[in-house]
Design an enzyme around this catalytic site. Structure first.
Site, PDB file in Angstrom:
ATOM      1  N   GLY A   2      36.728  35.570  38.688  1.00 48.65           N
ATOM      2  CA  GLY A   2      36.070  36.407  37.699  1.00 48.65           C
ATOM      3  C   GLY A   2      35.216  35.587  36.761  1.00 48.65           C
ATOM      4  O   GLY A   2      34.670  34.551  37.139  1.00 48.65           O
ATOM      5  N   THR A  11      34.057  33.421  33.196  1.00 54.45           N
ATOM      6  CA  THR A  11      34.562  32.260  32.457  1.00 54.45           C
ATOM      7  C   THR A  11      35.449  32.652  31.285  1.00 54.45           C
ATOM      8  O   THR A  11      36.499  32.049  31.056  1.00 54.45           O
ATOM      9  CB  THR A  11      33.364  31.448  31.915  1.00 54.45           C
ATOM     10  OG1 THR A  11      32.525  31.153  33.020  1.00 54.45           O
ATOM     11  CG2 THR A  11      33.805  30.160  31.274  1.00 54.45           C
ATOM     12  N   VAL A  45      37.330  35.331  30.675  1.00 51.97           N
ATOM     13  CA  VAL A  45      38.683  35.760  31.068  1.00 51.97           C
ATOM     14  C   VAL A  45      39.432  34.605  31.727  1.00 51.97           C
ATOM     15  O   VAL A  45      40.650  34.465  31.579  1.00 51.97           O
ATOM     16  CB  VAL A  45      38.625  36.980  32.015  1.00 51.97           C
ATOM     17  CG1 VAL A  45      40.028  37.425  32.413  1.00 51.97           C
ATOM     18  CG2 VAL A  45      37.902  38.140  31.348  1.00 51.97           C
ATOM     19  N   GLY A  46      38.701  33.743  32.418  1.00 51.54           N
ATOM     20  CA  GLY A  46      39.313  32.560  33.035  1.00 51.54           C
ATOM     21  C   GLY A  46      40.070  31.740  32.002  1.00 51.54           C
ATOM     22  O   GLY A  46      41.182  31.255  32.248  1.00 51.54           O
ATOM     23  N   GLU A  50      38.275  30.752  40.055  1.00 48.29           N
ATOM     24  CA  GLU A  50      36.993  30.832  40.753  1.00 48.29           C
ATOM     25  C   GLU A  50      36.060  31.583  39.815  1.00 48.29           C
ATOM     26  O   GLU A  50      36.154  32.806  39.679  1.00 48.29           O
ATOM     27  CB  GLU A  50      37.161  31.598  42.072  1.00 48.29           C
ATOM     28  CG  GLU A  50      38.086  30.913  43.056  1.00 48.29           C
ATOM     29  CD  GLU A  50      37.392  29.795  43.822  1.00 48.29           C
ATOM     30  OE1 GLU A  50      36.182  29.916  44.080  1.00 48.29           O
ATOM     31  OE2 GLU A  50      38.059  28.794  44.142  1.00 48.29           O
ATOM     32  N   CYS A  66      28.697  35.908  43.421  1.00 44.89           N
ATOM     33  CA  CYS A  66      28.878  34.723  42.575  1.00 44.89           C
ATOM     34  C   CYS A  66      28.121  33.494  43.058  1.00 44.89           C
ATOM     35  O   CYS A  66      27.835  32.595  42.278  1.00 44.89           O
ATOM     36  CB  CYS A  66      30.362  34.396  42.408  1.00 44.89           C
ATOM     37  SG  CYS A  66      31.244  34.312  43.967  1.00 44.89           S
TER      38      CYS A  66
END
Lengths: 470, 440
Positions: free
Chosen positions: A188, A190, A192-193, A210, A244
Site C-alpha cells: 500500500g 507509505t 500507512v506503511g 511493498e 505501483c
C-alpha cells in the site's frame, strides 16, 4: 461473527497444533487455492469489473493467471524449498551435521491494496501457506466487491482453522494490529506503511512493506521511438494507471520529446480509439477521492493529449503532460493514475541527478539502444527493480525478487522469495557427543598450548596463501 | 588494526570485563579476523550479479539480481563482546559497500574508547565513523542518534531497547536487524553422556562470567539424571576455576555495579547448590548453580546474562517442551541427548534463532550458518555472506531489447481474444514442466 481476537486466537491454536508443518497439508491448501481460482474465474472477473471496471483481458492476465502461476510454482517447488540446506563445514565441525532449517514464523497478517485486489493479497498469501504459516488476509475495503468475494470463497476451499479473511476498514485494521502476529506483509502507501511498522515494533514483528514511489523513465535518443511509445503507454495506462510499478514520469531531452509525444498520441489512438471513454479496454479510477486527487494534477504543465474528465464515470482520459517542472504538483506525489508527465532534461547526467534527488522508487526505467547508457543509469541510481527498454516486466519473472528499497519499502517476494520471506532460517548444529578431548581444549584452566591449537584449527587463511582450512 | 594493536585490545577487554586473554583472543580477536578474511576471500563472488532462470518471454533478455549497498548504515554494539558484536556486522556492512556509523557500547568504555581512537587510523575517515559519547545516558544518546536517517540499523542488545530502535526506524522506513537476548533453554535427556554435557554446559554458561547472548540460560533436566548432572557440574566447575574462583585468572567479572546488583537479587531463588559468593567491590559473582527453581520464580522472568544457572527438574521430555513453548522464542535452544529421536522432537516442536544439540554456544562460530533471532529474540541475521546480504539491496534487473516487438504487441489494446489465447497457451506450456518456468 467472531471478533478479531477470536480469529487470531483460533489461528494461533491451529498453528501450535503443528497442523501446517507437513508438506501434504501445505500442498493440499495450495491445490485448493488453484481450484478456487479455476472454478471462480467468472466471479473474480465480475468483482474486478465492479471495483475497477478492469477489462477481462487485464484481469485474466494480471490477476488470475499471475496468481495461478504463483500457486503452480509453489506446488512444483515446495519439496525442494522445504529441504534443509546443508552448509560447508570446517575442520572443527567435520563430524557434525550443520544445516539451515526453514521454519514458519507462526501466524501472519497480510494486508492487501485495492489496485490488484486479488493478486496482491493472494501472492504473499501463497508464500505464507507454502512456508507453513497460518494467515489472516485483510483485503482492501476500497475494492469491496473483490474483498467480499475473497471472504466468501476462501473458507470454502481452505482450512478454516488456519486461514481467515477479515474485511473492513481503518477500525478493523487497527484492531487487528493490536494482536500479536509473527509476520506482517503490507502492500500500500507509505503513510500507512509507517503505521504498520510502528504497530509491528510493539511486538517485535518483522515486516515486509511493498510501498510505492515515483518511478522515473529516462528515454534516450538512440531508442526506437515507436516501440518505446507503445511500451510506455501500455505500462502507464494499464489498469487506468493504478499500478505501483507503472512509469510515473518521463525524463528526456526536448528533441526526444518532440518525437515521443506524437508517437504517444498515435499509440493512444491505436490502443483506445478516438474517444477512449468509449473503449472497453480502459478501466476506471477506483473512487471519488482518487478521481478528485488526480483531477487536480491535470493543471500541471500543459496537456499534450487527453485531459478530459467525467466525474460520474470516474473517468480520466489517458493524458500526457509536457512542460512539467520539478516543483509542479504532479511531481510531488506518486500519480497512480492515467497521467504521464514529461520533464525536459538537457542530458543523461541531468536526468540521473534528477532521479537521485528523489526517494528511491519501486522501479526505474531506461529506454535506449545504447548499452552504455543503460549501464550508466543502472550504476548511478538505486531502486527496487530495474528494466531497460520495457516496463513492468521485471515483476513477471518469478526467479527475480520483487520489492522496494528505502521509501519504496523493505523485503521482497515472488516465487521462492515469498517462501523465504515467510520462513525463519534456523541455524542447526548437531554435534557429536564424542571427541571430548578436542572440546576440552577450550575449557579452563586456560593454557597457551591449547590456545595455539584452537587458533590453528579455526583460523581462516587469506585466499592465495598456502594452507586453507575453511 | 586488530593484529597491530592486539595487546591494547586485550588490555581494554580486561579492564571492562576482566576478560581472560584466552577468551578475548578466541571469542573477540580471532572471530573478527576470520570474518574479515572470509569476506575478503569471497567478496568478488558475493558482489557478482546473480543471473536467474528465464521464461519464454524473457529468453532474449538479460535477467539478473544486482547487489547494491543500502547507503549509510548504523551498527550498535553490545558490551558483552564489545569488539565482536560491533565489528562483525561492521564487516558485513563494509563488504556490501556501505558507509558505516559504529556505536560501540559505552558500558564497555575502555574498549569503546580504544575503537574510537584506532578505527580512523586504519579505515577511510569519510566513509566510516565511530560514535562514542563517553559515560552519558545511554538511552538518550541512542534516541538522539536515531533521529537521523539511516538506510539500515543493526542492533544487538535487549528486547526493550530493540523495540525502541524499531520504533524510531519507522520514521524513515529504515529496515532493521535486531539480535536480542532471550532465555535460552537447555534440555538434558535421560539418555545422555552426562560427563560431556556438564562440561559443555558449564563452559558455555560461565565463559565471560555468563554475559553471553548464546549461553544456556536455564536447564531442564530429566529427573533420572538430575543427581548425576549435579555431581558432574560440581566436579567440572571446580576443575575449571578451582576452589576459589575469584582467584582464578580464567573467570571474568560483571560489567557494571548495576548489572551486579540485578544479578545478586536473583541469587535468592530456589536452593543454592554451588557458588553464591559475591563481592560488589570487584563486581564478582561466583559461578553459581541453583536447584528447585520454579517456573514463576524471578530468575525465570527474563534473561539472566550472568554466571548463574538455574536447574529445573522435569519428569519427561513433553514437560520440557511445554515449558520451552510457553515462552518467547529465544536466540538458541539446546538439547543434550544420545537419542536422535529426542533431538529431532525438540528441534521440530520448538523454534529459536538457532539450535544446537550436544553443545552450546558453538553454532555461531561458523560463518556458513546465519546468526540471528526470531520472534522475541529478534529479526534478520549476520555472519559471513549473511552479513553481506543483510546490508545489500537485491535489485532485480531486466535488460530488454527495444527492437523486437513481435511478441510484446500481444499484450497491447485493443484487447482481442486471439492474443489472450496465445498468451495463456504459452503460459500453460511452462506450467506443465516441473521447473520454475512460467510466463505471464
Amino acid at each position: 461473527m467472531s471478533s478479531t481476537k477470536e480469529v487470531a486466537a483460533r489461528l494461533r491454536e491451529a498453528f501450535n497444533s503443528g497442523k501446517t508443518r507437513t508438506a501434504e497439508f501445505r500442498l493440499k491448501q495450495l491445490k485448493a487455492m488453484l481450484n478456487l481460482m479455476k472454478e471462480n474465474e467468472g466471479a473474480l472477473l465480475e468483482a474486478l469489473k465492479k471495483d475497477l471496471r478492469k477489462p477481462n483481458f487485464e484481469s485474466i492476465i494480471s490477476e488470475v493467471l499471475f496468481t495461478k502461476n504463483e500457486i503452480v510454482c509453489a506446488i512444483n517447488n515446495l519439496t525442494e524449498w522445504m529441504k534443509p540446506e546443508y552448509v560447508e563445514k570446517t575442520l572443527v565441525t567435520k563430524l557434525d551435521t550443520c544445516f539451515i532449517k526453514k521454519e514458519p514464523f507462526g501466524v501472519a497478517l497480510i494486508i492487501g491494496p485495492w489496485n490488484y485486489p486479488i493478486q496482491l493479497v493472494l501472492t504473499p498469501f501463497i508464500g505464507a501457506v507454502a512456508a507453513g504459516n497460518c494467515a489472516i488476509l485483510k483485503p482492501s475495503e476500497v475494492s469491496p466487491n473483490s474483498s467480499q468475494l475473497l471472504s466468501e470463497l476462501l473458507p470454502k476451499y481452505l482450512d478454516k482453522d488456519c486461514f481467515a479473511v477479515v474485511c473492513g476498514g481503518v477500525k478493523e485494521t487497527t484492531e487487528l494490529l493490536e494482536e500479536k502476529f509473527d509476520y506482517i506483509f503490507f502492500t500500500g502507501g507509505t503513510h500507512v506503511g509507517k503505521i504498520i511498522m510502528t504497530a509491528a515494533a510493539k511486538h517485535l514483528t518483522p515486516v515486509s512493506l511493498e510501498l510505492g514511489g515515483k518511478n522515473p523513465c529516462y528515454v534516450d535518443k538512440s531508442c526506437d521511438i515507436n516501440n518505446t511509445a507503445h511500451r510506455i503507454a501500455w505500462a502507464r495506462f494499464l489498469n487506468m494507471g493504478q499500478t505501483c510499478i507503472a512509469p510515473d514520469y518521463v525524463l528526456c531531452t526536448k528533441a526526444v520529446r518532440e518525437e515521443l509525444v506524437p508517437a504517444l498520441i498515435n499509440c493512444l489512438e491505436e490502443f483506445y480509439g478516438k474517444n477512449p471513454q468509449e473503449s472497453e479496454d480502459l478501466g476506471r479510477i477506483i473512487n471519488e477521492k482518487h478521481f478528485n486527487r488526480l483531477k487536480a494534477l491535470l493543471s500541471s504543465g500543459k496537456v499534450a493529449v487527453g485531459g478530459q474528465t467525467d466525474e460520474k464515470d470516474k473517468y480520466i482520459a489517458p493524458t500526457v503532460l509536457v512542460d512539467v517542472k520539478e516543483t509542479d504538483p504532479v511531481m510531488q506525489e506518486e500519480i497512480f493514475g492515467p497521467i504521464l508527465p514529461i520533464v525536459d532534461v538537457e542530458n543523461i547526467d541531468e536526468a540521473i541527478a534528477f532521479m537521485n534527488r528523489h526517494e528511491k522508487p519501486l522501479a526505474l526505467y531506461v529506454y535506449s539502444a545504447d548499452n552504455k547508457v543503460v549501464k550508466d543509469v543502472l550504476e548511478r541510481t538505486s531502486s527496487g527493480g530495474f528494466c531497460s527498454n520495457d516496463c513492468i516486466m521485471q515483476m513477471t519473472l518469478f526467479s527475480l525478487p520483487f520489492g522496494g528499497v528505502g521509501d519504496s519499502g523493505m523485503g521482497m517476494y515472488h516465487g521462492r522469495f515469498s517462501f523465504d520471506t515467510f520462513s525463519h532460517k534456523r541455524a542447526c548444529m548437531l554435534r557429536s557427543a564424542g571427541m571430548e578431548k578436542i572440546s576440552a581444549l577450550r575449557y579452563p584452566p586456560y593454557g597457551s598450548h591449547n590456545l595455539s591449537t584452537i587458533e590453528w584449527t579455526t583460523e581462516i587463511k587469506e585466499k592465495g596463501s598456502v594452507c586453507c582450512i575453511m | 588494526m586488530l593484529e597491530n594493536n592486539e595487546s591494547q585490545f586485550l588490555k581494554a577487554l580486561q579492564h571492562d570485563l576482566h576478560k581472560p586473554k584466552f577468551e578475548a583472543l578466541l571469542s573477540e580477536i580471532a572471530v573478527i579476523k576470520n570474518e574479515a578474511i572470509y569476506a575478503a576471500n569471497n567478496l568478488e563472488e558475493w558482489m557478482e550479479p546473480e543471473y536467474v532462470e528465464k521464461t519464454l518471454s524473457t529468453a532474449l533478455d538479460e535477467c539478473y539480481v544486482l547487489k547494491e549497498p543500502l547507503g549509510v548504515v548504523l551498527v550498535i554494539g553490545h558490551w558483552s563482546f564489545p569488539l565482536q558484536l560491533c565489528l562483525i556486522p561492521f564487516i558485513g556492512a563494509v563488504s556490501a559497500g556501505n558507509c558505516v556509523v559504529v556505536r560501540p557500547s559505552e558500558t564497555a568504555s575502555n574498549t569503546a574508547e580504544l575503537l574510537q581512537n584506532l578505527l580512523p587510523k586504519y579505515l577511510d575517515n569519510e566513509c566510516y565513523h565511530v560514535i562514542y559519547g563517553g559515560h552519558k545516558d545511554a538511552q538518550n544518546d541512542l534516541s538522539d542518534l536515531l533521529q537521523h536517517k539511516f538506510d539500515h540499523v543493526f542492533y544487538t542488545g535487549d528486547a526493550t531497547t530493540g523495540k525502541l530502535v524499531m520504533q524510531a526506524a519507522t520514521k524513515f522506513l529504515t529496515p532493521v536487524t535486531l539480535v536480542l537476548a532471550g532465555k535460552n533453554p537447555c534440555y538434558i535427556d535421560r539418555n545422555c553422556d552426562i560427563y560431556m554435557a556438564a562440561r559443555r554446559i558449564a563452559w558455555a554458561r560461565f565463559v565471560n562470567a555468563g554475559q553471553n547472548l548464546l549461553a544456556p540460560d536455564y536447564v531442564l533436566c530429566h529427573a533420572d539424571v538430575h543427581d548425576k548432572l549435579l555431581k558432574e557440574l560440581y566436579t567440572c566447575v571446580t576443575e575449571f576455576y578451582g576452589e576459589a574462583p575469584e582467584k582464578s585468572p580464567d573467570f571474568g567479572r560483571l560489567v557494571s555495579i548495576e548489572h551486579y546488583q540485578k544479578l545478586k537479587e536473583l541469587l535468592g531463588c530456589g536452593k543454592l547448590f554451588i557458588g553464591g559468593k559475591s563481592d560488589e567491590g570487584i563486581k564478582y559473582i561466583a559461578p553459581t548453580i541453583l536447584l528447585d527453581v520454579k517456573e514463576n520464580d524471578p530468575i525465570m522472568e527474563k534473561d539472566i546474562f550472568g554466571p548463574v544457572l538455574p536447574i529445573i527438574k522435569v519428569c519427561a521430555l513433553e514437560e520440557a517442551i511445554n515449558i520451552i513453548r510457553k515462552r518467547e522464542k529465544p536466540l538458541a535452544v539446546y538439547v543434550y541427548s544420545s537419542n536422535f529421536k529426542v533431538i529431532s522432537e525438540v528441534m521440530s516442536r520448538t523454534s529459536s534463532g538457532c539450535f544446537c544439540s550436544n553443545d552450546s554456544g558453538m553454532q555461531n562460530m561458523f560463518l556458513t550458518l546465519p546468526f540471528g533471532g526470531v520472534g522475541g529474540s529478534g529479526m534478520g541475521c549476520c555472519h559471513g555472506k549473511y552479513g553481506f546480504d543483510t546490508f545489500s539491496h537485491r535489485r532485480a534487473c531486466i535488460l530488454r531489447n527495444i527492437g523486437i516487438e513481435c511478441v510484446t504487441y500481444l499484450r497491447y489494446p485493443p484487447y482481442v481474444d486471439k492474443n489472450l489465447s496465445l498468451i495463456l497457451w504459452a503460459s500453460s506450456l511452462s506450467r506443465r514442466s516441473s521447473g520454475w518456468c512460467q510466463i505471464s
